[in-house]
Design an enzyme around this catalytic site. Structure first.
Site: not given
Length: 482
Positions: A183-184, A265, A287, A296, A456
């Site tokens: 889960l980014i 969440k 994370g 949390q 790039c």
């Protein structure tokens, strides 16, 4: 150019069959990445090590970068390899290579040997060391803490003179463990947690819950693509984007203020579980760190976990923030995270730190779960390798040029390390270096009467950044693809 790759020691405590499978996967991973980025570089599996060699130094830096960022490698030895006739021949070859290094220095010879020979490792060290001591008058032997340690390895009929040691990433080869869904968010924590599981051998797919529009999604894609490209490009990986704004709107309307954070969440985990089930992925990665924010706490995490049957992995659960930031800096994601926009449409004034099951369920009873199911059904998935293609399609008005028009300025947006390794110099053309992660804050300070050509190495980051700048109202940008 020759490198000897030493696999991570944990691989060799496995059973014979597992060890063979792991080293074969490691060999395959190295070969895939090298073939995608270089030419005429050979990879050989030698049972307890892997050899990578080429006839020229043209791709030296690229190959070294690949080997030191590929999971499953403990160390990389840069060697000069040759055959030999006898002990004296070994001594002469070492003398030729090391004479200048040991002049006016103390030195010691350390040798390893494998195979059938008429000498031992200690005899080899003494013979070569004694010969060097006699041949180089200004040098002297010192067994402990010498200025120079000459390392050699004799393997069967080959002599390896070790020129340099490079630390590897460690861990297990990518693909030896089961797939995970990360889960980014693009911040410090999710990038580091994803990296840790890549390093441990899992193919990490990415699930992004978009709360902040296209700019945020572009930034998160950059992080995911960076992690994949640097540490896991031997694997096929998915990037899944879920538009979570309808879910947030429903939470804001239906859920009591103090419960919003935990409910959000829980919705994340429900949605991620559905995505993971679709792709037969058994575990989720987050994370989260204990006590970092109100959602949390142990109690709240327990209430969050129960909404999905997927295993939830939290590799940073006991880490301090400064430890996380240090790893982010080491792996290259810190600059992404520092400039990543923080979006959260659910901000409780008095968030609960100890949610009660019955109260959560009562609040969620007001929530229309059809909305959650709908956003998951509408989720967009893509092969992470196609990020460049998507950015081009999403912004067809971003022009790509090969020739540089008069008075245009080339903006080299590569990282400082890339720019140092291969500086971009074009005769008669002004080249400025602004790393991609500083463009959003520094581009507006440039002379806007000029046209800027973003450059790039592969065109991926330049396209994404051009798209972002155009969304911010800058129409004087193009992509430079020489």
């Amino acid at each position: 150019m020759k490198f000897i790759v030493k696999p991570h020691p944990e691989i060799f405590v496995k059973s014979e069959s597992v060890r063979k499978r792991f080293t074969k996967i490691l060999e395959s991973n190295i070969r895939i990445i090298i073939q995608n980025r270089t030419e005429s570089v050979a990879v050989f599996n030698r049972r307890d090590h892997i050899e990578v060699s080429a006839n020229s130094h043209q791709y030296y830096q690229q190959v070294l970068e690949i080997l030191t960022t590929t999971p499953g490698i403990q160390q990389v030895l840069e060697v000069k390899q040759s055959g030999f006739k006898d002990l004296h021949d070994i001594y002469e070859q070492v003398l030729e290579l090391s004479r200048e290094r040991i002049e006016n220095k103390t030195f010691v010879v350390r040798a390893k040997r494998r195979g059938k020979h008429d000498f031992t490792s200690i005899e080899l060290e003494r013979y070569v060391g004694g010969g060097l001591n006699q041949s180089v008058e200004s040098a002297s032997v010192k067994l402990h803490n010498p200025d120079i340690t000459i390392k050699i390895e004799v393997v069967d009929d080959k002599l390896n003179q070790i020129l340099a040691h490079h630390k590897g990433l460690g861990g297990f080869p990518l693909g030896t463990q089961e797939d995970l869904l990360s889960l980014i968010s693009g911040g410090f924590d999710s990038g580091v947690s994803s990296y840790l599981h890549i390093k441990r051998g899992s193919k990490v797919h990415y699930c992004f819950f978009n709360l902040g529009g296209p700019a945020h999604e572009i930034g998160v894609k950059q992080v995911a693509h960076f992690l994949w490209n640097k540490y896991g490009s031997s694997a096929k990986v998915r990037f899944i984007s879920v538009d979570f704004e309808p879910v947030v709107a429903e939470i804001l309307e239906k859920v009591e203020d103090g419960q919003m954070g935990v409910v959000l969440k829980r919705m994340f985990m429900r949605a991620a579980g559905m995505v993971a089930e679709k792709f037969d992925i058994q575990a989720l990665v987050t994370g989260e760190a204990l006590g970092q924010v109100s959602s949390q706490t142990l109690t709240n995490l327990r209430h969050i976990d129960v909404v999905t049957d997927r295993l939830i992995l939290r590799p940073l659960i006991n880490w301090d923030k400064d430890e996380i930031i240090k790893v982010a800096r080491d792996i290259g994601t810190e600059d992404f995270a520092k400039t990543m926009p923080e979006y959260c449409g659910v901000i409780s004034k008095k968030p609960t730190v100890k949610a009660v099951k019955e109260k959560l369920e009562a609040e969620e009873a007001n929530f229309n779960f059809d909305i959650l199911e709908q956003v998951v059904r509408n989720a967009r998935q893509m092969d992470i390798r196609d990020i460049a293609k998507e950015s081009a399609q999403a912004a067809p008005e971003v022009e790509q040029v090969q020739a540089i028009e008069e008075h245009a300025v080339v903006l080299d947006i590569r990282s400082p390390d890339e720019e140092d390794d291969s500086p971009l110099e074009i005769d008669g053309v002004e080249v400025k270096h602004i790393p991609f992660y500083k463009l959003s804050t520094q581009f507006g300070d440039l002379d806007q009467s000029k046209t800027y050509l973003l450059y790039c190495a592969r065109g991926v980051m330049s396209r994404l950044q051009a798209l972002y700048l155009q969304e911010q109202g800058f129409n004087n940008v193009k992509v430079y693809r020489p």
